[in-house]
Write an enzyme that holds these catalytic residues in place. Structure first.
Site, mmCIF file in Angstrom:
data_model
loop_
_atom_site.group_PDB
_atom_site.id
_atom_site.type_symbol
_atom_site.label_atom_id
_atom_site.label_comp_id
_atom_site.label_asym_id
_atom_site.label_seq_id
_atom_site.Cartn_x
_atom_site.Cartn_y
_atom_site.Cartn_z
ATOM 1 N N LEU A 1 0.822 -1.214 0.000
ATOM 2 C CA LEU A 1 0.000 0.000 0.000
ATOM 3 C C LEU A 1 0.855 1.262 0.000
ATOM 4 O O LEU A 1 0.423 2.303 -0.495
ATOM 5 C CB LEU A 1 -0.918 0.017 1.236
ATOM 6 C CG LEU A 1 -1.956 -1.101 1.339
ATOM 7 C CD1 LEU A 1 -2.663 -1.039 2.693
ATOM 8 C CD2 LEU A 1 -2.969 -0.978 0.209
ATOM 9 N N GLY B 1 10.005 4.994 5.870
ATOM 10 C CA GLY B 1 11.438 5.038 6.089
ATOM 11 C C GLY B 1 12.024 3.712 6.546
ATOM 12 O O GLY B 1 13.190 3.421 6.271
ATOM 13 N N GLY C 1 10.297 0.551 6.219
ATOM 14 C CA GLY C 1 9.678 -0.629 5.646
ATOM 15 C C GLY C 1 8.433 -0.291 4.860
ATOM 16 O O GLY C 1 8.145 0.876 4.583
ATOM 17 N N CYS C 2 7.673 -1.330 4.510
ATOM 18 C CA CYS C 2 6.484 -1.175 3.668
ATOM 19 C C CYS C 2 5.216 -1.433 4.474
ATOM 20 O O CYS C 2 5.237 -2.084 5.522
ATOM 21 C CB CYS C 2 6.552 -2.140 2.485
ATOM 22 S SG CYS C 2 7.888 -1.794 1.321
ATOM 23 N N LYS D 1 2.090 -2.786 8.749
ATOM 24 C CA LYS D 1 3.370 -2.107 8.517
ATOM 25 C C LYS D 1 4.492 -3.032 8.994
ATOM 26 O O LYS D 1 4.530 -3.435 10.165
ATOM 27 C CB LYS D 1 3.433 -0.778 9.267
ATOM 28 C CG LYS D 1 4.731 -0.015 9.032
ATOM 29 C CD LYS D 1 4.883 1.153 9.993
ATOM 30 C CE LYS D 1 3.940 2.275 9.676
ATOM 31 N NZ LYS D 1 4.200 3.478 10.520
ATOM 32 N N ASP E 1 5.314 14.828 13.018
ATOM 33 C CA ASP E 1 5.489 14.427 11.621
ATOM 34 C C ASP E 1 4.144 14.456 10.884
ATOM 35 O O ASP E 1 3.836 13.564 10.093
ATOM 36 C CB ASP E 1 6.107 13.030 11.535
ATOM 37 C CG ASP E 1 6.671 12.738 10.140
ATOM 38 O OD1 ASP E 1 6.968 13.703 9.400
ATOM 39 O OD2 ASP E 1 6.807 11.546 9.800
#
Length: 472
Positions: A183, A187, A189-190, A205, A302
Site C-alpha cells: 500500500l 522510512g 519498511g512497507c 506495517k 510528523d
C-alpha cells in the site's frame, strides 16, 4: 439480567433498607412514648390539686373585715405531688434525650450509607464506561477478535490492550508479503494490505530495517496508539515481533492517504471543496485531541498529507506516531531533529524548539495543499526547489490573486468568503513566529462553520437534491 445494572442498583437498595430500618425504629419509639405516659398517675385533678382553689373576691367597706378561713387540707401532701411532677419531667427529659441521640445516629448512618452508595455507584459507572470503551474500540475499523483466530496472546496494559498476532497469520493474510499487496513505503519498511478470514481487511506495517531507531519508533507507536482512542486518530489493532522483524496491524483505510488523493493519479479530482474542508476539520479535531485531551499532551512531530489516512467515506485519521513525543517531560528535551522537509516549523528546524505550535505549522502546510493542490516542496526551476509556503504567501493575502492559485479542480466552486477565511487561517498557521500562530482549538472553531452539517460541521447547504458526501 445485566450484572452491571444489578450491581449498580445494590447500593441504592441497601440505602433504602437502612432508611426504612431507622425510620421504623424512630417512629416506633415515639408511638410507645405516649402509651408509657398514660400508665403513670394523672398529674392533677380537682380533688388532688396541690394549690387551693381561688377564692371569690368580695368588695367590702373599708371599715369591715371578714375573718379569713383556713386553707382546706389537701388530700395529697404538696411535697408528694411536686415529687411526682419532677419525676415525670425527668422521665420525659430522658426520653427526649434518647430520641435525639437515636435520631442523630439514624441521620448519621443514612449519610454514611448514601456516601458509600455514591462511591459504589461511581466505581460501577467507571467500570461500565471502561467496558463500553473497550467494546466500542473493538468495533472500530477491523473487528480483530473474530478475524484473527490465531491470536498468540493478549497484552494487557493499564491504558489499553493490543493483540499480539502470530507472524504466520500476518504472512498468510498478506500473501507472504507480496509486492502486489504493498500500500505504501516508509522510512523503515512497507505497508501491506492484509486480508483475513471473512474478507475483512487491515493494513500491516513491516519494519525490518533501521536498527535501534526503528525499534524506538516501533515501541513509541505501540505505547501511544495502544492507549489513544479517537475517531480522527488511526486505530492500532495489534503487533508482532518475530526474529528481529517488527510489525504493526492497523485498521484498513479504503481511500489511502491524502497525499495519494491530491498528488496521485487522480490529482485531487475525487476531492470537492466541501470534502477538503471536512478532511481539514477532521485533522484539526485529531490534533486538538492530542494537544488538549491527552495527558500528557502529545506532539505528533510528523504531520503531513501522507500521514493523514481516509476511510471509505473520506473521514480523516492521523497516523504514524513513531516520532511523536510528550509535550512535557524528558522525552521532549532529548529528541533529535526529525520530520519531513516542507512541513517542519522554522523554529524547530533552526533552534530545535519543539512545541504544539510546530504541529500547527505542519497543519497550515496541509491546509495549503488542500487549497492549491501543490506538493509542500516543488521545483519551479530545475535546480531551485521552492516551498509551498514561500510560493503561496504573497498571493494568499491578495484577494485579487487568491482565486487564481486555487486548485483547478475546485476553482470557482466555493463561496469566496469561505475561500478568504480558509486562506486567512492558513496564513496564521504558517507564521514564522510561533507565538503568532493560533492554537489548534482556534483553528478548529474557524473551520466548523465552513463544513456542511452532513459532514460534521455547522454549514447548512441549500440544495434541493439529497446531500451526497462523495458529490460535495
Amino acid at each position: 439480567m445485566n450484572p452491571t445494572s444489578s450491581s449498580s442498583s445494590s447500593p441504592f437498595l441497601s440505602l433504602v433498607i437502612w432508611v426504612f430500618f431507622f425510620f421504623f425504629f424512630f417512629f416506633f419509639f415515639f408511638l410507645q412514648a405516649p402509651t408509657n405516659a398514660r400508665e403513670l398517675p394523672p398529674m392533677s385533678s380537682p380533688l388532688h390539686s396541690p394549690f387551693p382553689s381561688p377564692l371569690p373576691t368580695l368588695i367590702l367597706p373599708s371599715s369591715q373585715s371578714l375573718p379569713i378561713p383556713a386553707s382546706p387540707s389537701p388530700a395529697t401532701p404538696p411535697s408528694t405531688v411536686m415529687q411526682i411532677i419532677v419525676e415525670k419531667h425527668h422521665h420525659y427529659h430522658k426520653e427526649l434525650m434518647v430520641a435525639t441521640v437515636l435520631s442523630s445516629i439514624a441521620i448519621f448512618m443514612i449519610i454514611i450509607s448514601a456516601f458509600c452508595a455514591w462511591i459504589l455507584w461511581r466505581r460501577t459507572t467507571q467500570t461500565a464506561d471502561s467496558k463500553d470503551i473497550q467494546s466500542s474500540d473493538s468495533t472500530m475499523g477491523l473487528a480483530l477478535g473474530p478475524i484473527l483466530n490465531k491470536l498468540n496472546s493478549l497484552k494487557t496494559s493499564k491504558k489499553g490492550f493490543l493483540a499480539m498476532v502470530e507472524y504466520s497469520t500476518l504472512e498468510s493474510a498478506t500473501n507472504n508479503f507480496s509486492e502486489s499487496n504493498v500500500l505504501g513505503e516508509g522510512g523503515f519498511g512497507c505497508v501491506y494490505k492484509a486480508s483475513f478470514d471473512g474478507g475483512l481487511l487491515a493494513a500491516v506495517k513491516k519494519l525490518d530495517h533501521g536498527g535501534q531507531e526503528c525499534v524506538r519508533e516501533f515501541e513509541n507507536e505501540v505505547d501511544l496508539l495502544g492507549r489513544i482512542r479517537h475517531p480522527n486518530v488511526v486505530s492500532l489493532l495489534g503487533y508482532c515481533v518475530h526474529e528481529g522483524k517488527r510489525l504493526l496491524v492497523y485498521e484498513f483505510m479504503q481511500n489511502g492517504s491524502l497525499e495519494s488523493q491530491l498528488h496521485g493519479a487522480s490529482r485531487g479530482s475525487h476531492l470537492s471543496w466541501h470534502l477538503r474542508m471536512k478532511i481539514a476539520l477532521d485533522t484539526a479535531r485529531g490534533l486538538e485531541y492530542l494537544h488538549e485531551h491527552c495527558n500528557p499532551p502529545v506532539i505528533h512531530r510528523d504531520l503531513k498529507s501522507s500521514n493523514i489516512l481516509l476511510d471509505a467515506d473520506y473521514n480523516a485519521r492521523i497516523s504514524d506516531f513513531g516520532l511523536a513525543v510528550n509535550a512535557v517531560g524528558p522525552s521532549k528535551e532529548n529528541v533529535k531533529l526529525s520530520g519531513t522537509v516542507g512541513y517542519v516549523a522554522p523554529e524547530y528546524l533552526l533552534d530545535g524548539k519543539l512545541t504544539e505550535k510546530s504541529d500547527v505549522y505542519a497543519f497550515g502546510v496541509v491546509l495549503l495543499e488542500l487549497l492549491v493542490g501543490r506538493k509542500p516542496v516543488e521545483k519551479t526551476e530545475p535546480s531551485l526547489p521552492q516551498s509551498i509556503v514561500t510560493w503561496a504567501m504573497p498571493q494568499l493575502t491578495d484577494r485579487s490573486k487568491l482565486p487564481n492559485i486555487v486548485d483547478p479542480v475546485i476553482r470557482n466552486k466555493m463561496d469566496l468568503k469561505h475561500l478568504y477565511q480558509v486562506a486567512a487561517v492558513a496564513v496564521l498557521c504558517v507564521q514564522p513566529e510561533p507565538s503568532y500562530r493560533p492554537l489548534i482549538t482556534d483553528v478548529l472553531h474557524s473551520l466548523i462553520p465552513l463544513v456542511p452539517t452532513e459532514l460534521g460541521g455547522t454549514l447548512r447547504v441549500v440544495d434541493s437534491s439529497p446531500l451526497n458526501p462523495k458529490a460535495l
